[in-house]
Scaffold this active site. Structure first.
Site, short mmCIF file in Angstrom:
data_model
loop_
_atom_site.label_atom_id
_atom_site.label_comp_id
_atom_site.label_asym_id
_atom_site.label_seq_id
_atom_site.Cartn_x
_atom_site.Cartn_y
_atom_site.Cartn_z
CG ASN A 60 -1.49 1.21 1.64
OD1 ASN A 60 -2.43 1.68 1.01
ND2 ASN A 60 -0.94 1.84 2.69
CE1 TYR A 71 -0.70 8.15 -6.68
CE2 TYR A 71 -2.76 8.34 -7.89
CZ TYR A 71 -2.08 8.02 -6.73
OH TYR A 71 -2.76 7.55 -5.63
CE LYS A 92 -1.13 4.50 -6.41
NZ LYS A 92 -0.83 3.61 -5.27
CB ILE A 119 -9.07 7.85 1.47
CG1 ILE A 119 -9.61 6.88 0.40
CG2 ILE A 119 -9.24 7.29 2.88
CD1 ILE A 119 -11.08 6.57 0.47
CB THR A 148 -4.82 9.66 4.18
OG1 THR A 148 -4.47 10.16 2.88
CG2 THR A 148 -5.79 8.51 4.06
P1 NAD Z 1 -0.18 8.46 3.31
O1 NAD Z 1 0.80 9.42 2.74
O2 NAD Z 1 -0.96 8.84 4.49
O3 NAD Z 1 0.52 7.06 3.57
C1 NAD Z 1 1.44 6.53 2.66
C2 NAD Z 1 2.50 5.80 3.45
O4 NAD Z 1 3.44 5.24 2.54
C3 NAD Z 1 3.28 6.72 4.40
O5 NAD Z 1 3.38 6.07 5.65
C4 NAD Z 1 4.64 6.84 3.74
O6 NAD Z 1 5.70 7.02 4.65
C5 NAD Z 1 4.74 5.48 3.04
N1 NAD Z 1 5.70 5.49 1.95
C6 NAD Z 1 5.81 6.39 0.95
N2 NAD Z 1 6.84 6.07 0.17
C7 NAD Z 1 7.41 4.95 0.69
C8 NAD Z 1 8.51 4.15 0.33
N3 NAD Z 1 9.28 4.45 -0.70
N4 NAD Z 1 8.79 3.05 1.08
C9 NAD Z 1 8.03 2.76 2.16
N5 NAD Z 1 6.98 3.48 2.56
C10 NAD Z 1 6.68 4.58 1.82
O7 NAD Z 1 -1.16 8.09 2.10
P2 NAD Z 1 -2.51 7.24 2.02
O8 NAD Z 1 -3.54 8.17 1.53
O9 NAD Z 1 -2.73 6.42 3.21
O10 NAD Z 1 -2.12 6.33 0.77
C11 NAD Z 1 -1.91 4.94 0.82
C12 NAD Z 1 -2.02 4.40 -0.58
O11 NAD Z 1 -3.32 4.65 -1.09
C13 NAD Z 1 -1.04 5.01 -1.59
O12 NAD Z 1 -0.55 3.98 -2.42
C14 NAD Z 1 -1.91 5.96 -2.38
O13 NAD Z 1 -1.42 6.16 -3.68
C15 NAD Z 1 -3.22 5.23 -2.37
N6 NAD Z 1 -4.39 6.07 -2.60
C16 NAD Z 1 -4.72 7.04 -1.70
C17 NAD Z 1 -5.85 7.82 -1.95
C18 NAD Z 1 -6.30 8.89 -1.00
O14 NAD Z 1 -7.25 9.62 -1.35
N7 NAD Z 1 -5.74 9.05 0.17
C19 NAD Z 1 -6.60 7.61 -3.12
C20 NAD Z 1 -6.22 6.61 -3.99
C21 NAD Z 1 -5.11 5.85 -3.72
#
Ligand code: NAD
Length: 254
Positions: free
Chosen positions: A93, A159, A163, A192, A194
């Site tokens: 994730n 991105y 994805k 979401i 976050t």
């Molecule tokens: P977030 O930034 O709160 O959490 C992402 C986590 O990934 C963080 O803890 C960060 O330190 C870690 N991370 C980043 N790069 C890293 C690396 N190279 N190695 C290890 N860890 C790493 O974001 P989130 O919103 O919880 O996102 C989680 C996933 O969901 C992501 O893949 C994001 O693309 C996807 N996503 C999020 C949303 C949204 O609206 N929040 C929408 C679609 C997809």
């Protein structure tokens, strides 16, 4: 409302576990009695999640790892095995958000960063998790894509490429291992609430309103609304669900 999954004796490996969706999923796995490896590149954040898991009565360890570095991923999987003795589930994730440039203006370094974390990172994780999961005669992997994995968005070429790639990678791997009891699926979250979404929207009233305007449901999703689907995909209730990309997005991409 609560659904009581029971993953007693099982072990889950969660990348990006130090924040947002990953953190919430770690806590939900713990409530379902799985042991959790909280994996991410910020030690203090991983540790905070471990404390939340412990407060929920669960067992967890923090593992520092940059998923774009294969050696670190290999070590992280080994650390989880050393701590818990097995691996049943992985939630790959960890990810980074788009930077907002039109395709021709995406710096090559930025392209490489997006692909290496969001896509190659998932590949490295699966490559080292799969042999361990197969030792248990199977289990489940859920990889995080996005609404941007099923639909184009402006300013998000790298991105979106990463994805969409996660879905292709997952579908192919799902076919490779379906007969061995390892199910690979994908989750595609909408908007979401976050830390990532805070950065993306700017965290202002206006910025938040602009992203919420993309959501037919009229609000952002909560991280636990993604976690619930991840747990379901790992559970026996999803035993016939293989290679699918589940979109959980409040109607954003409908
Ligand atoms: P977030 O930034 O709160 O959490 C992402 C986590 O990934 C963080 O803890 C960060 O330190 C870690 N991370 C980043 N790069 C890293 C690396 N190279 N190695 C290890 N860890 C790493 O974001 P989130 O919103 O919880 O996102 C989680 C996933 O969901 C992501 O893949 C994001 O693309 C996807 N996503 C999020 C949303 C949204 O609206 N929040 C929408 C679609 C997809």
């Amino acid at each position: 409302m609560s659904v009581n999954f029971d993953f007693t004796g099982k072990v889950a490996f969660i990348t990006g576990g130090g924040s947002g969706i990953g953190r919430s999923t770690a806590v939900e796995f713990a409530k379902a009695k799985a042991s959790v490896a909280v994996v991410g590149r910020t030690d203090s954040a991983n540790q905070e999640t471990v404390e939340l898991v412990q407060a929920a009565g669960g067992r967890a360890i923090a593992i520092n790892c940059d998923v774009s570095d294969e050696e670190q991923v290999k070590n992280a999987v080994n650390q989880a095995i050393n701590a818990f003795g097995r691996l049943d589930f992985a939630f790959n994730n960890a990810g980074i958000e788009p930077q907002g440039a039109p395709a021709a203006e995406v710096a090559t370094d930025e392209w490489n960063r997006q692909i290496s974390i969001n896509l190659t990172g998932v590949f490295f994780c699966m490559k080292h998790q799969i042999p361990e999961i197969l030792k248990q005669s199977g289990g489940a992997i859920v990889n995080t894509s996005s609404g941007a994995g099923v639909k184009g968005f402006p300013g998000a070429a790298a991105y979106c490429a990463s994805k969409f790639g996660v879905i292709g990678l997952s579908k192919a791997a799902a076919l490779d291992y379906a007969a061995q009891g390892l199910r690979v699926n994908v989750i595609c979250p909408g908007i979401i609430e976050t830390p990532m979404m805070d950065r993306f929207s700017g965290g202002t009233e206006e910025g938040r309103a602009a992203v919420i305007a993309q959501e037919p449901v009229g609000r952002m999703g909560r991280p636990e609304e993604i976690a619930g689907t991840v747990l379901w995909l790992c559970s026996d209730l999803a035993a016939f669900t293989i290679g699918t990309a589940v979109v959980v997005d409040g109607g954003q991409t409908v």
